[in-house]
Design an enzyme around this catalytic site. Structure first.
Site, PDB file in Angstrom:
ATOM      1  N   PHE A 171     -54.028 -15.298   6.601  1.00  0.00           N
ATOM      2  CA  PHE A 171     -54.683 -14.990   7.869  1.00  0.00           C
ATOM      3  C   PHE A 171     -55.627 -13.811   7.623  1.00  0.00           C
ATOM      4  O   PHE A 171     -55.259 -12.859   6.925  1.00  0.00           O
ATOM      5  CB  PHE A 171     -53.608 -14.631   8.901  1.00  0.00           C
ATOM      6  CG  PHE A 171     -54.117 -14.515  10.306  1.00  0.00           C
ATOM      7  CD1 PHE A 171     -54.250 -15.635  11.109  1.00  0.00           C
ATOM      8  CD2 PHE A 171     -54.451 -13.282  10.835  1.00  0.00           C
ATOM      9  CE1 PHE A 171     -54.713 -15.525  12.418  1.00  0.00           C
ATOM     10  CE2 PHE A 171     -54.914 -13.164  12.144  1.00  0.00           C
ATOM     11  CZ  PHE A 171     -55.047 -14.281  12.934  1.00  0.00           C
TER      12      PHE A 171
ATOM     13  N   ARG B  45     -55.391 -27.976  15.044  1.00  0.00           N
ATOM     14  CA  ARG B  45     -54.059 -27.468  14.709  1.00  0.00           C
ATOM     15  C   ARG B  45     -53.120 -27.699  15.888  1.00  0.00           C
ATOM     16  O   ARG B  45     -53.383 -27.243  16.998  1.00  0.00           O
ATOM     17  CB  ARG B  45     -54.158 -25.978  14.386  1.00  0.00           C
ATOM     18  CG  ARG B  45     -52.931 -25.429  13.723  1.00  0.00           C
ATOM     19  CD  ARG B  45     -53.101 -23.958  13.434  1.00  0.00           C
ATOM     20  NE  ARG B  45     -53.171 -23.178  14.672  1.00  0.00           N
ATOM     21  CZ  ARG B  45     -53.019 -21.860  14.720  1.00  0.00           C
ATOM     22  NH1 ARG B  45     -52.829 -21.168  13.611  1.00  0.00           N
ATOM     23  NH2 ARG B  45     -53.087 -21.222  15.870  1.00  0.00           N
TER      24      ARG B  45
ATOM     25  N   ASP C 122     -45.410 -12.113   5.485  1.00  0.00           N
ATOM     26  CA  ASP C 122     -45.886 -12.203   6.856  1.00  0.00           C
ATOM     27  C   ASP C 122     -45.283 -13.477   7.452  1.00  0.00           C
ATOM     28  O   ASP C 122     -45.590 -14.591   7.006  1.00  0.00           O
ATOM     29  CB  ASP C 122     -47.421 -12.242   6.861  1.00  0.00           C
ATOM     30  CG  ASP C 122     -48.005 -12.274   8.265  1.00  0.00           C
ATOM     31  OD1 ASP C 122     -47.338 -12.772   9.188  1.00  0.00           O
ATOM     32  OD2 ASP C 122     -49.154 -11.811   8.430  1.00  0.00           O
TER      33      ASP C 122
ATOM     34  N   TYR D 108     -45.515 -12.831  19.792  1.00  0.00           N
ATOM     35  CA  TYR D 108     -46.068 -13.668  20.856  1.00  0.00           C
ATOM     36  C   TYR D 108     -46.256 -15.130  20.469  1.00  0.00           C
ATOM     37  O   TYR D 108     -46.689 -15.931  21.265  1.00  0.00           O
ATOM     38  CB  TYR D 108     -47.406 -13.090  21.347  1.00  0.00           C
ATOM     39  CG  TYR D 108     -48.420 -12.834  20.241  1.00  0.00           C
ATOM     40  CD1 TYR D 108     -49.197 -13.858  19.735  1.00  0.00           C
ATOM     41  CD2 TYR D 108     -48.577 -11.559  19.707  1.00  0.00           C
ATOM     42  CE1 TYR D 108     -50.112 -13.625  18.718  1.00  0.00           C
ATOM     43  CE2 TYR D 108     -49.495 -11.317  18.693  1.00  0.00           C
ATOM     44  CZ  TYR D 108     -50.255 -12.350  18.206  1.00  0.00           C
ATOM     45  OH  TYR D 108     -51.154 -12.116  17.200  1.00  0.00           O
ATOM     46  N   LYS D 109     -45.955 -15.492  19.215  1.00  0.00           N
ATOM     47  CA  LYS D 109     -46.125 -16.900  18.821  1.00  0.00           C
ATOM     48  C   LYS D 109     -44.819 -17.646  19.083  1.00  0.00           C
ATOM     49  O   LYS D 109     -44.425 -17.805  20.229  1.00  0.00           O
ATOM     50  CB  LYS D 109     -46.573 -16.975  17.365  1.00  0.00           C
ATOM     51  CG  LYS D 109     -48.010 -16.464  17.207  1.00  0.00           C
ATOM     52  CD  LYS D 109     -48.501 -16.379  15.772  1.00  0.00           C
ATOM     53  CE  LYS D 109     -49.918 -15.834  15.743  1.00  0.00           C
ATOM     54  NZ  LYS D 109     -50.320 -15.362  14.421  1.00  0.00           N
TER      55      LYS D 109
HETATM   56  C1  LIG Z   1     -51.224 -14.311  14.294  1.00  0.00           C
HETATM   57  C2  LIG Z   1     -51.168 -13.664  12.969  1.00  0.00           C
HETATM   58  C3  LIG Z   1     -51.388 -12.290  12.839  1.00  0.00           C
HETATM   59  C4  LIG Z   1     -51.749 -11.505  14.064  1.00  0.00           C
HETATM   60  O1  LIG Z   1     -51.886 -10.151  13.896  1.00  0.00           O
HETATM   61  P1  LIG Z   1     -51.943  -9.179  15.167  1.00  0.00           P
HETATM   62  O2  LIG Z   1     -52.312  -7.873  14.617  1.00  0.00           O
HETATM   63  O3  LIG Z   1     -50.556  -9.173  15.780  1.00  0.00           O
HETATM   64  O4  LIG Z   1     -52.950  -9.720  16.131  1.00  0.00           O
HETATM   65  C5  LIG Z   1     -51.252 -11.725  11.576  1.00  0.00           C
HETATM   66  N1  LIG Z   1     -50.930 -12.483  10.504  1.00  0.00           N
HETATM   67  C6  LIG Z   1     -50.713 -13.820  10.610  1.00  0.00           C
HETATM   68  C7  LIG Z   1     -50.331 -14.620   9.404  1.00  0.00           C
HETATM   69  C8  LIG Z   1     -50.847 -14.445  11.841  1.00  0.00           C
HETATM   70  O5  LIG Z   1     -50.656 -15.757  11.945  1.00  0.00           O
END
Ligand SMILES: *Cc1c(COP(=O)(O)O)cnc(C)c1O
Length: 409
Positions: free
Chosen positions: A133, A376, A202, A227-228
């Protein structure tokens, strides 16, 4: 897939309904407040658990409105980051006292990466998957600039060859946010540790949808968001896991007063708490933190093995239906077919993925588009049904065969 004997254009709906009838998690769907859509984006923003509105109203009206500042003690606000951290820990195989909830995933990545490098003085490389990400990549680059390190971008399958004793830490996403590929965390962690580096995982796209065993895998540090799949709501705080063996030496860079051993002594200089509180920074977002705490109750009495079994059943059905009915229209399944390598969402590739995602949305099927060409679809096992998978593929099939609403660029 058994799809004979069904008269609908896209066969197998009765089979999907039978799978739902036999699903031990079917009743858990009632723990959510769901609008009349097929929601396949719970891996981006989880749906609203039914217990959250009242819990948040209580925090606002009684705890904040009436108890005011006494709530830090009387309503245990002060201890919430570690208490909710322990609740998250139960979902990711972490014994109590190793997880703190607060800050965003990005901030926790920063804390984790700098901490890891400080635990490995003299080593000057960070390894990260280029398909991570983007926030993970951005933070790694900044940490490298700050500390004078080199970033090596390495795919997980090439990790062994890329590791040497200059590597301080290896940062990997457990599930690829785009393709849905699941990586072998135990063996990649072991490979990382063989050369004396620290593993940072992560878990944004794995925690809450498949078994994660941080303690058993002996992971060093991990982060993930609230939040996911964890359904904590928009802007819910993220979490940081610190394996207990690193806690006494953890020197995290954001030395805010909530991480101090005696925060109310107002002492100077900084002295970190001996407990996992040392991973805290400043005042946490209490409304969001306690919304997340209430949301986590949807997992009460549910095992991650049950969640994983349902998840594989849903993603397997989606893949089977896409192969059978959508491949003729140029849709490719990107997500690995092997269950060992598959996370909780399915990625479908098509040159006009963006327009198709919009057309699905107009027809009440909410997924998301990921650049450049991926639709997705996330299947949260606690509220998505097999008939939803069927109906979503049916809808996509209808759009592709009608050829009107999506073809204009
Ligand atoms: C959604 C996501 C994030 C989000 O980071 P935030 O700082 O909480 O917005 C980070 N890493 C991955 C792999 C994600 O899927």
């Amino acid at each position: 897939m058994n799809n004979d004997a069904d008269p609908s254009p896209l066969t197998g709906r009765s089979h999907a309904a039978a799978q739902d009838a036999a699903d031990p998690l079917a009743v858990i769907r009632d723990r959510f407040l769901l609008p009349d859509v097929i929601y396949l984006d719970g891996n981006s923003l989880g749906a609203l658990p039914a217990g959250v509105p009242d819990a948040v109203a209580d925090v606002v009206r009684r705890q904040w409105g009436t108890d005011l500042i006494r709530s830090w003690g009387a309503n245990a606000w002060w201890k919430a980051p570690v208490r909710v951290g322990d609740s998250v820990g139960r979902l990711v195989g972490a014994a109590p006292g190793q997880v703190v909830v607060g800050d965003s995933t990005s901030v926790n990545l920063f804390k984790a990466m700098v901490s890891a490098v400080r635990l490995r003085p003299g080593r000057t490389s960070l390894v990260i998957d280029p398909d991570s990400f983007p926030t993970d990549l951005y933070i790694a680059d900044s940490v490298a600039r700050l500390l004078g390190l080199t970033v090596r971008r390495v795919r997980p399958r090439d990790l062994d060859a890329a590791l040497d004793d200059d590597v301080a830490a290896v940062v990997l996403n457990h599930v690829d946010y785009r393709t849905g590929e699941l990586f072998d965390a135990p063996s990649l962690t072991a490979a990382t540790q063989r050369i004396g580096a620290l593993s940072i995982w992560d878990l944004c796209h794995s925690a809450g949808v498949l078994p994660v065993e941080l303690d058993a895998w002996d992971v060093d540090l991990a982060v993930g968001c609230g939040y996911k799949y964890l359904n904590g709501g928009p802007g819910a705080p993220a979490y940081l896991y610190v394996n207990h063996r690193h806690r006494p030496h953890l020197d995290q860079p954001l030395t805010g007063w909530h991480g101090h051993v005696r925060p109310f002594a107002m002492d100077d200089p900084y002295e970190p708490a001996e407990t996992i509180d040392r991973a805290r920074v400043g005042t946490p977002p209490i409304l969001s933190l306690l919304a997340l705490e209430a949301a986590l109750h949807v997992y009460d009495g549910v095992t991650m093995e049950q969640v994983r079994a349902k998840s594989l059943s849903l993603t397997g059905l989606a893949i089977d239906l896409a192969d059978a009915h959508l491949s003729a229209y140029g849709i490719d399944v990107v997500t690995p077919r092997s269950e060992q390598r598959r996370g909780g969402h399915v990625a479908l590739r098509h040159p006009q993925a963006a327009a198709l995602t919009q057309a699905l949305d107009k027809r009440g099927v909410i997924g998301d588009f990921r650049t450049p060409n991926v639709i997705r679809l996330g299947f949260h096992p606690l509220y998505v049904r097999h008939i939803d998978v069927h109906d979503a593929v049916q809808t996509l099939h209808d759009i592709l065969t009608s050829g009107q609403h999506w073809s204009q660029r």
